[in-house]
Design a protein around this motif. Structure first.
Motif, PDB file in Angstrom:
ATOM      1  N   VAL A 166       9.227  13.300   1.395  1.00  0.00           N
ATOM      2  CA  VAL A 166       9.574  13.628   1.143  1.00  0.00           C
ATOM      3  C   VAL A 166       9.294  13.521   3.634  1.00  0.00           C
ATOM      4  O   VAL A 166       9.863  12.963   4.230  1.00  0.00           O
ATOM      5  CB  VAL A 166      11.190  14.656   1.462  1.00  0.00           C
ATOM      6  CG1 VAL A 166      11.729  14.378   3.008  1.00  0.00           C
ATOM      7  CG2 VAL A 166      11.702  13.275   0.405  1.00  0.00           C
ATOM      8  N   ARG A 167       8.771  14.370   3.627  1.00  0.00           N
ATOM      9  CA  ARG A 167       8.427  14.779   4.451  1.00  0.00           C
ATOM     10  C   ARG A 167       7.626  13.169   5.534  1.00  0.00           C
ATOM     11  O   ARG A 167       7.435  13.367   6.923  1.00  0.00           O
ATOM     12  CB  ARG A 167       6.976  16.276   5.209  1.00  0.00           C
ATOM     13  CG  ARG A 167       8.139  17.576   4.503  1.00  0.00           C
ATOM     14  CD  ARG A 167       7.201  18.184   5.223  1.00  0.00           C
ATOM     15  NE  ARG A 167       8.533  19.715   5.088  1.00  0.00           N
ATOM     16  CZ  ARG A 167       9.674  19.914   5.392  1.00  0.00           C
ATOM     17  NH1 ARG A 167       9.377  19.325   6.987  1.00  0.00           N
ATOM     18  NH2 ARG A 167       9.664  21.264   5.494  1.00  0.00           N
ATOM     19  N   GLU A 168       6.374  13.018   4.332  1.00  0.00           N
ATOM     20  CA  GLU A 168       5.306  11.701   5.551  1.00  0.00           C
ATOM     21  C   GLU A 168       6.434  10.774   5.335  1.00  0.00           C
ATOM     22  O   GLU A 168       6.144   9.922   6.352  1.00  0.00           O
ATOM     23  CB  GLU A 168       4.500  11.653   4.242  1.00  0.00           C
ATOM     24  CG  GLU A 168       4.093   9.787   4.410  1.00  0.00           C
ATOM     25  CD  GLU A 168       2.560  10.156   5.061  1.00  0.00           C
ATOM     26  OE1 GLU A 168       3.287   9.273   5.262  1.00  0.00           O
ATOM     27  OE2 GLU A 168       2.363  11.236   5.759  1.00  0.00           O
ATOM     28  N   SER A 169       7.390  10.254   4.562  1.00  0.00           N
ATOM     29  CA  SER A 169       8.366   9.290   4.924  1.00  0.00           C
ATOM     30  C   SER A 169       9.046   9.297   6.082  1.00  0.00           C
ATOM     31  O   SER A 169       9.287   8.265   7.141  1.00  0.00           O
ATOM     32  CB  SER A 169       9.441   9.093   3.579  1.00  0.00           C
ATOM     33  OG  SER A 169       8.392   8.477   2.779  1.00  0.00           O
ATOM     34  N   THR A 170       9.357  10.372   6.600  1.00  0.00           N
ATOM     35  CA  THR A 170      10.427  10.645   7.006  1.00  0.00           C
ATOM     36  C   THR A 170       9.503  10.930   8.377  1.00  0.00           C
ATOM     37  O   THR A 170       9.593  10.082  10.185  1.00  0.00           O
ATOM     38  CB  THR A 170      10.612  12.433   8.056  1.00  0.00           C
ATOM     39  OG1 THR A 170      11.909  12.751   6.311  1.00  0.00           O
ATOM     40  CG2 THR A 170      10.927  13.171   8.728  1.00  0.00           C
ATOM     41  N   ALA A 171       7.838  11.064   8.532  1.00  0.00           N
ATOM     42  CA  ALA A 171       7.281  10.949   9.615  1.00  0.00           C
ATOM     43  C   ALA A 171       6.904   9.500   9.931  1.00  0.00           C
ATOM     44  O   ALA A 171       7.106   9.299  11.264  1.00  0.00           O
ATOM     45  CB  ALA A 171       5.801  11.264   9.351  1.00  0.00           C
ATOM     46  N   ARG A 172       6.841   8.727   9.192  1.00  0.00           N
ATOM     47  CA  ARG A 172       6.681   7.475   9.430  1.00  0.00           C
ATOM     48  C   ARG A 172       7.971   6.854   9.411  1.00  0.00           C
ATOM     49  O   ARG A 172       7.736   5.719  10.887  1.00  0.00           O
ATOM     50  CB  ARG A 172       6.496   6.530   7.491  1.00  0.00           C
ATOM     51  CG  ARG A 172       4.747   6.700   6.966  1.00  0.00           C
ATOM     52  CD  ARG A 172       4.806   6.458   6.026  1.00  0.00           C
ATOM     53  NE  ARG A 172       3.845   6.340   5.267  1.00  0.00           N
ATOM     54  CZ  ARG A 172       2.885   5.356   5.081  1.00  0.00           C
ATOM     55  NH1 ARG A 172       2.727   4.400   6.066  1.00  0.00           N
ATOM     56  NH2 ARG A 172       1.279   5.185   4.834  1.00  0.00           N
ATOM     57  N   LEU A 173       9.037   6.899   9.842  1.00  0.00           N
ATOM     58  CA  LEU A 173      10.202   6.566  10.547  1.00  0.00           C
ATOM     59  C   LEU A 173       9.934   7.124  11.839  1.00  0.00           C
ATOM     60  O   LEU A 173      10.684   6.526  12.423  1.00  0.00           O
ATOM     61  CB  LEU A 173      11.859   7.123   9.223  1.00  0.00           C
ATOM     62  CG  LEU A 173      11.926   6.316   8.253  1.00  0.00           C
ATOM     63  CD1 LEU A 173      13.233   7.250   7.573  1.00  0.00           C
ATOM     64  CD2 LEU A 173      12.895   5.293   8.817  1.00  0.00           C
TER      65      LEU A 173
ATOM     66  N   GLU B 260       1.039  -1.283  -0.050  1.00  0.00           N
ATOM     67  CA  GLU B 260       0.166  -0.111   0.402  1.00  0.00           C
ATOM     68  C   GLU B 260       1.352   1.170   0.125  1.00  0.00           C
ATOM     69  O   GLU B 260       0.500   2.291  -0.943  1.00  0.00           O
ATOM     70  CB  GLU B 260      -1.402  -0.090   1.158  1.00  0.00           C
ATOM     71  CG  GLU B 260      -1.877   1.128   1.087  1.00  0.00           C
ATOM     72  CD  GLU B 260      -2.558   1.195   2.771  1.00  0.00           C
ATOM     73  OE1 GLU B 260      -3.540   1.889   2.765  1.00  0.00           O
ATOM     74  OE2 GLU B 260      -2.657   0.165   3.166  1.00  0.00           O
ATOM     75  N   TYR B 261       1.631   1.166   0.950  1.00  0.00           N
ATOM     76  CA  TYR B 261       2.530   2.250   0.909  1.00  0.00           C
ATOM     77  C   TYR B 261       3.794   2.507  -0.340  1.00  0.00           C
ATOM     78  O   TYR B 261       3.789   3.987  -0.899  1.00  0.00           O
ATOM     79  CB  TYR B 261       3.489   2.555   2.506  1.00  0.00           C
ATOM     80  CG  TYR B 261       4.362   4.137   2.814  1.00  0.00           C
ATOM     81  CD1 TYR B 261       3.737   4.500   2.202  1.00  0.00           C
ATOM     82  CD2 TYR B 261       5.918   3.774   2.840  1.00  0.00           C
ATOM     83  CE1 TYR B 261       4.070   5.997   2.769  1.00  0.00           C
ATOM     84  CE2 TYR B 261       6.079   5.131   2.957  1.00  0.00           C
ATOM     85  CZ  TYR B 261       5.421   6.269   2.607  1.00  0.00           C
ATOM     86  OH  TYR B 261       5.778   7.361   3.169  1.00  0.00           O
ATOM     87  N   ARG B 262       3.943   1.931  -0.549  1.00  0.00           N
ATOM     88  CA  ARG B 262       4.766   2.180  -2.319  1.00  0.00           C
ATOM     89  C   ARG B 262       4.317   2.067  -3.048  1.00  0.00           C
ATOM     90  O   ARG B 262       4.563   3.125  -4.240  1.00  0.00           O
ATOM     91  CB  ARG B 262       5.421  -0.453  -2.533  1.00  0.00           C
ATOM     92  CG  ARG B 262       5.888  -0.571  -3.570  1.00  0.00           C
ATOM     93  CD  ARG B 262       5.311  -0.736  -4.883  1.00  0.00           C
ATOM     94  NE  ARG B 262       4.253  -1.914  -4.904  1.00  0.00           N
ATOM     95  CZ  ARG B 262       4.512  -2.738  -4.566  1.00  0.00           C
ATOM     96  NH1 ARG B 262       5.937  -3.257  -5.705  1.00  0.00           N
ATOM     97  NH2 ARG B 262       3.554  -3.236  -5.209  1.00  0.00           N
ATOM     98  N   GLU B 263       2.788   1.901  -3.077  1.00  0.00           N
ATOM     99  CA  GLU B 263       2.281   2.195  -4.267  1.00  0.00           C
ATOM    100  C   GLU B 263       1.525   3.869  -4.063  1.00  0.00           C
ATOM    101  O   GLU B 263       1.316   4.130  -5.294  1.00  0.00           O
ATOM    102  CB  GLU B 263       0.695   1.400  -4.370  1.00  0.00           C
ATOM    103  CG  GLU B 263       1.160   0.202  -4.578  1.00  0.00           C
ATOM    104  CD  GLU B 263      -0.104  -0.356  -4.992  1.00  0.00           C
ATOM    105  OE1 GLU B 263      -1.344  -0.092  -3.760  1.00  0.00           O
ATOM    106  OE2 GLU B 263      -0.210  -2.205  -5.223  1.00  0.00           O
ATOM    107  N   GLU B 264       1.759   4.096  -2.878  1.00  0.00           N
ATOM    108  CA  GLU B 264       1.596   5.869  -2.312  1.00  0.00           C
ATOM    109  C   GLU B 264       2.706   6.290  -3.247  1.00  0.00           C
ATOM    110  O   GLU B 264       2.352   7.114  -3.371  1.00  0.00           O
ATOM    111  CB  GLU B 264       1.084   5.560  -1.066  1.00  0.00           C
ATOM    112  CG  GLU B 264       0.573   7.621  -0.716  1.00  0.00           C
ATOM    113  CD  GLU B 264       0.687   7.432   0.839  1.00  0.00           C
ATOM    114  OE1 GLU B 264       1.024   8.360   1.088  1.00  0.00           O
ATOM    115  OE2 GLU B 264      -0.112   6.259   1.434  1.00  0.00           O
TER     116      GLU B 264
END
Length: 246
Positions: free
Chosen positions: A232-239, A200-204
Motif C-alpha cells: 500500500v505504501r509503495e502505491s501511495t508513494a507513486r500516487l 512492470e508495476y502490474r507484475e510487481e
C-alpha cells in the motif's frame, strides 16, 4: 467477471445492514462502491426490493429512493415485466485527464494521510487473516491475484487491486474491516489507474499480493501485515509522485 467469481465475506459485507443515519446516502454509497470495485458484476441482478431492503436493514421506501439515485448515476438499470428487476451497470473507466483532475484535488499531505489509513487497514487485515483463515478462504485472493497478472486494461487492474484488499479484509473475518476497505477503495481505487499503466508495476503488485497470500497461508501474521503495508505504501508513494507533477 461472472457473479460467482466474487464470493464469501466480501459479498456478505456488501449486503450487510448499513449504519444508522443518512440511510439513503448510505445505501447508495454501499452499492455504488461495490459496483465500482467489481464486487457486483456487470449485468448482475440485485435481490428483489423486499429482500434487499431486509438485508440492508432499511425500509423499502428508503431502498427505492437509493435505487433511483443509482439509476441516475448510471450504476443500476431497472427492467419491467417478466424477468425484470434491478441490474448492475458497471461504468466505463474514467479518462486519464479526468483522473488527473481528480488527483489534483488532493494535497500530498492528504494522500499520505490516506495511505497511512489504508496501510493500517490492510496490515491489520493481513495479520488477522494469518491467524484466522482457512485454506479455502484464500481462493478468492488467489483468483484475484491471478486475474491481475493477466489484466490488460488499466481500469481492470485498479479494480482488481482494490478487490484484493477488500477480500483480504474478508479473509480476516471482519465485516467492519471489509466495509471500511470498500469505502476506502471508493476514494482511491480509480486513481490507481494512474500508477498501474505499466506492465512492470502490474507484475510487481501481483508478486507482492502473492507474497501476502503465502505469508497468510503460513500463519506468519507479522510478515503478512508488513508485506500488505509495504504494498500500500509503495502505491501511495507513486500516487504522490504523480500528484507532484500536476
Amino acid at each position: 467477471m461472472r457473479q460467482h467469481e466474487v464470493d464469501g465475506g466480501a459479498r456478505r459485507a456488501v449486503f450487510s445492514p448499513v449504519e444508522n443515519g443518512a440511510r439513503v446516502d448510505a445505501v447508495v454509497r454501499r452499492i455504488g462502491d461495490a459496483i465500482e470495485l467489481g464486487l457486483l458484476a456487470d449485468g448482475e441482478q440485485l435481490p428483489g426490493e423486499s429482500e434487499l431492503a431486509a438485508q440492508l436493514g432499511v425500509s423499502t421506501v428508503t431502498l427505492r429512493e437509493a435505487l433511483m439515485a443509482l439509476r441516475q448515476q448510471g450504476l443500476v438499470t431497472t427492467r419491467r415485466g417478466r424477468g425484470g428487476g434491478s441490474f448492475v451497470t458497471v461504468p466505463e473507466a474514467p479518462a486519464e485527464d479526468r483522473l488527473r483532475a481528480r488527483l489534483s484535488g488532493w494535497s500530498t499531505e492528504e494522500l499520505r494521510d490516506l495511505g497511512d489509513h489504508w496501510a493500517a487497514l490492510s496490515g491489520a487485515a493481513a495479520r488477522l487473516s494469518a491467524q484466522r483463515t482457512e485454506p479455502a478462504d484464500l481462493r478468492p485472493l488467489r483468483r484475484t491475484a491471478d486475474e491481475l497478472t493477466h489484466a490488460e486494461e488499466v481500469s481492470a487492474r485498479s479494480r482488481l487491486y482494490g478487490r484484493f484488499h477488500v477480500e483480504l479484509a474478508a479473509a480476516a473475518q471482519s465485516a467492519r474491516l471489509t466495509r471500511e476497505q470498500v469505502e476506502l477503495q471508493s476514494e482511491v481505487g480509480a486513481l490507481l489507474c494512474l500508477v498501474l499503466a505499466t506492465d512492470e508495476y502490474r507484475e510487481e503488485v501481483s508478486d507482492r499480493h502473492r507474497s501476502v497470500i503465502s505469508a497468510v497461508q503460513d500463519g506468519a501474521h507479522e510478515t503478512a501485515g508488513t508485506l500488505a503495508e509495504r504494498c500500500v505504501r509503495e502505491s501511495t508513494a507513486r500516487l504522490v509522485a504523480v500528484r507532484l507533477t500536476l
